[in-house]
Scaffold this active site. Sequence first.
Site, PDB file in Angstrom:
ATOM      1  CD  GLU A 109      57.144  47.702   4.062  1.00  0.00           C
ATOM      2  OE1 GLU A 109      56.302  47.725   3.200  1.00  0.00           O
ATOM      3  OE2 GLU A 109      57.846  48.664   4.358  1.00  0.00           O
ATOM      4  CB  CYS A 151      53.351  41.218   0.184  1.00  0.00           C
ATOM      5  SG  CYS A 151      55.219  41.969  -0.034  1.00  0.00           S
TER       6      CYS A 151
END
Length: 456
Positions: free
Chosen positions: A210, A244
């Site tokens: 991720e 993110c």
Amino acid sequence: METVKGILEGQKEYFYSGNTLDISNRKSALIKLKNEIKKNESNIFEALKEDLNKSEFESFATEIAMVYEEIKDAIKNIDKWSKRKKVKTPISQFKATSYIYKEPYGNVLIIAPWNYPVQLVMSPLVGAISAGNTAVIKPSELAPATAKVIENIISNIFKKEYVAVVQGGVEVNKALLDEKFDYIFFTGSIAVGKIVMEAATKHLTPVTLELGGKSPCIVDKSDKIDIFAKRIVWGKLLNSGQTCVAPDYFLIHKDIKEEFLKSVKKYVKEFYGDNPIKSEDYVKIINKRHFQRILSLIDKDNILLGGNYDEAKLKIEPTVVEVKSLDEQIMSEEIFGPIMPIITYSKYEEVIKTIRNFEKPLALYLFTENKVLEKNILENINFGGGCINDTIVHLATTELPFGGVGMSGMGSYHGKRSFDTFTHEKSILKRSNWIDIPLRYPPYLGKISLLRNIFK
């Protein structure tokens, strides 16, 4: 490190004992985890305040509540998720039945980042436990207060043979990656993600990465610019941009640029006051290195709004800058901070061309009421996931898998996808013994026409 080897050996032995396979044991472990997090909510709040200056509201909403939802969803559905699944068997395999069995990988490693140091440890852990694995957790050393609370939570309810926390910096990460795990789940930067994947190849270990990247936010002409700006300011400044999936740069239609900037200024003030640096709701930058990195991306000549900072507090004011060329430094890397680069466009084709200058992003946000534009963007740009007319919240539902594509990551999780991520699907065909069709056995002379009839 001998400590890492010892933990992993103990976990392998515990896994092979079969304790993690029992569904009731998995549910019990998840209930214990939720109860222990609840007991430690105040400790989590204090730690997140110390590490990132997060408010209790933001800490609960973005760190704890999402974990509670993941646990609730897993407990509710784990029986269904883990059930053997019968599938169709082709006529060529008559008479037989086919099944998919769900089995855990075994011993998994979860390496977490500092920006959401509770959620990004606990959410994948929920998936690992619900699928029947043991786990080694490596919290980020850059959020030390939170890492200590996580260690206390885990050690209070789990034997280290089941779930263990390993603390430390780069050397500890290296020691962990040198070991052979059955699965690695990593959240963090692209640069470190490459290191993790390279280490995993030594043992052919499957991974979920991720990562991140430059996630675009497109704002079309509309009479809803004010509400668009409100949602954008919230999403961009959540965790001070250290997210993110934060919108990284902004493609604004030239006709609404000034109106958009006016609304951005309005909502920065409404959310964080005349001086956001003094706001207790405004998160700080994690450390001096990242603080200086973010400042170095700002061209003072291009500032449209903000620009102030306080190094002692590690806070940078929400800052809007105009981008005149994609070659500027601010467009060379993921910002991961409260800086909003603005690029104006007049035609849809310019948007596509600009976004394709970069790697496939983890997220994309489109603000429009034009369904044709919406269709074109969704069909012509590759990205991990995103929102139409909002930011961030696509990852707050257990029904939507969250993950990247290309350089922004591989694999996904949340809800059932978390269970699937940590589960191997074992395919089994069971043959009946009451009949044995001789077609497949030698000699084959004269049999090919019969075979062709089956596979017409």
